[in-house]
Design a protein around this motif. Structure first.
Motif, PDB file in Angstrom:
ATOM      1  N   LEU A  20      60.808  -9.034 -41.862  1.00 41.64           N
ATOM      2  CA  LEU A  20      59.531  -9.728 -41.701  1.00 41.64           C
ATOM      3  C   LEU A  20      58.555  -8.646 -41.268  1.00 41.64           C
ATOM      4  CD1 LEU A  20      60.430 -12.999 -39.758  1.00 41.64           C
ATOM      5  CD2 LEU A  20      59.702 -12.811 -42.140  1.00 41.64           C
ATOM      6  N   GLY A  21      57.648  -8.280 -42.147  1.00 44.01           N
ATOM      7  CA  GLY A  21      56.758  -7.165 -41.834  1.00 44.01           C
ATOM      8  C   GLY A  21      57.577  -5.895 -41.713  1.00 44.01           C
ATOM      9  N   ARG A  68      57.005 -15.435 -41.622  1.00 42.30           N
ATOM     10  CA  ARG A  68      55.925 -14.456 -41.426  1.00 42.30           C
ATOM     11  C   ARG A  68      54.685 -15.182 -40.889  1.00 42.30           C
ATOM     12  NH1 ARG A  68      53.291  -9.741 -42.929  1.00 42.30           N
ATOM     13  NH2 ARG A  68      55.059  -8.710 -43.862  1.00 42.30           N
ATOM     14  N   LEU A  73      52.533 -12.855 -38.308  1.00 41.04           N
ATOM     15  CA  LEU A  73      52.707 -11.472 -38.743  1.00 41.04           C
ATOM     16  C   LEU A  73      51.785 -11.101 -39.901  1.00 41.04           C
ATOM     17  CD1 LEU A  73      56.602 -11.265 -38.541  1.00 41.04           C
ATOM     18  CD2 LEU A  73      54.925 -10.353 -36.920  1.00 41.04           C
ATOM     19  N   ALA A  76      51.129 -13.707 -45.797  1.00 43.07           N
ATOM     20  CA  ALA A  76      52.359 -13.553 -46.572  1.00 43.07           C
ATOM     21  C   ALA A  76      51.995 -13.155 -47.999  1.00 43.07           C
ATOM     22  CB  ALA A  76      53.131 -14.856 -46.571  1.00 43.07           C
ATOM     23  N   ASP A  99      60.471 -11.608 -46.071  1.00 47.93           N
ATOM     24  CA  ASP A  99      59.954 -10.546 -46.943  1.00 47.93           C
ATOM     25  C   ASP A  99      61.039  -9.893 -47.788  1.00 47.93           C
ATOM     26  OD1 ASP A  99      57.435 -11.027 -45.949  1.00 47.93           O
ATOM     27  OD2 ASP A  99      57.507  -9.402 -44.488  1.00 47.93           O
TER      28      ASP A  99
END
Length: 160
Positions: A20-21, A68, A73, A76, A99
């Motif tokens: 995620l990120g 996300r 974060l 997306a 991700d």
């Protein structure tokens, strides 16, 4: 026995590692039913932004959330690396958009460090700890707690 060899009697937990990120997370592999590519969802009006909608998975209507967005974060971006992890949480099938998925990692008890105490401003009850493998660090999540946490409340809402 060398330091890199793990005794066959030493218990290892396996985690599915995903991104995620820039951060890498892990969830118990036993909760994962399957991995799917991202596909458009049927949007449910009035649902939170992180609730992308639902998909029909072999006759089962599966809610899809985007972690996300849920974890703030950034926007997306869905591409060829975006994955939907289909999970079984409290007897319910749910989908989680991430991700990307990297691999399955086995961690011993010694490789799992306690989660940092962040304070009461952020709910971290769903964190198991931090998994460390060489230079890699995974944020380990209890997916049952996350999906039934007050912030998501997804499991309770589905049961109603």
């Amino acid at each position: 026995m060398t330091e890199t060899t793990v005794s066959t009697t030493e218990l290892r937990r396996e985690f599915l590692a995903f991104k995620l990120g820039r951060e890498e997370y892990g969830i118990d592999i036993l909760k994962v039913q399957e991995l799917r590519g991202h596909e458009p969802c049927t949007v449910i009006a009035g649902s939170p932004e992180y609730m992308k909608g639902v998909i029909n998975l072999r006759g089962i209507i599966v809610p899809i959330i985007d972690l996300r967005i849920r974890f703030y974060l950034g926007d997306a971006t869905y591409d060829q690396f975006t994955v939907v992890i289909i999970l079984l949480v409290h007897g319910r099938t749910l989908g989680m958009v991430v991700d990307g998925v990297s691999d399955v990692i086995g961690l011993t008890k010694q490789q799992i460090k306690p989660a940092p105490e962040i304070g009461s401003a952020i709910n971290t009850d769903y964190l198991i700890g931090m998994g460390t493998v060489e230079e890699r660090m995974l944020i380990l999540m209890d997916i049952d707690r996350l999906m039934s946490s007050a912030e998501l409340g997804l499991v309770e809402r589905l049961a109603a």
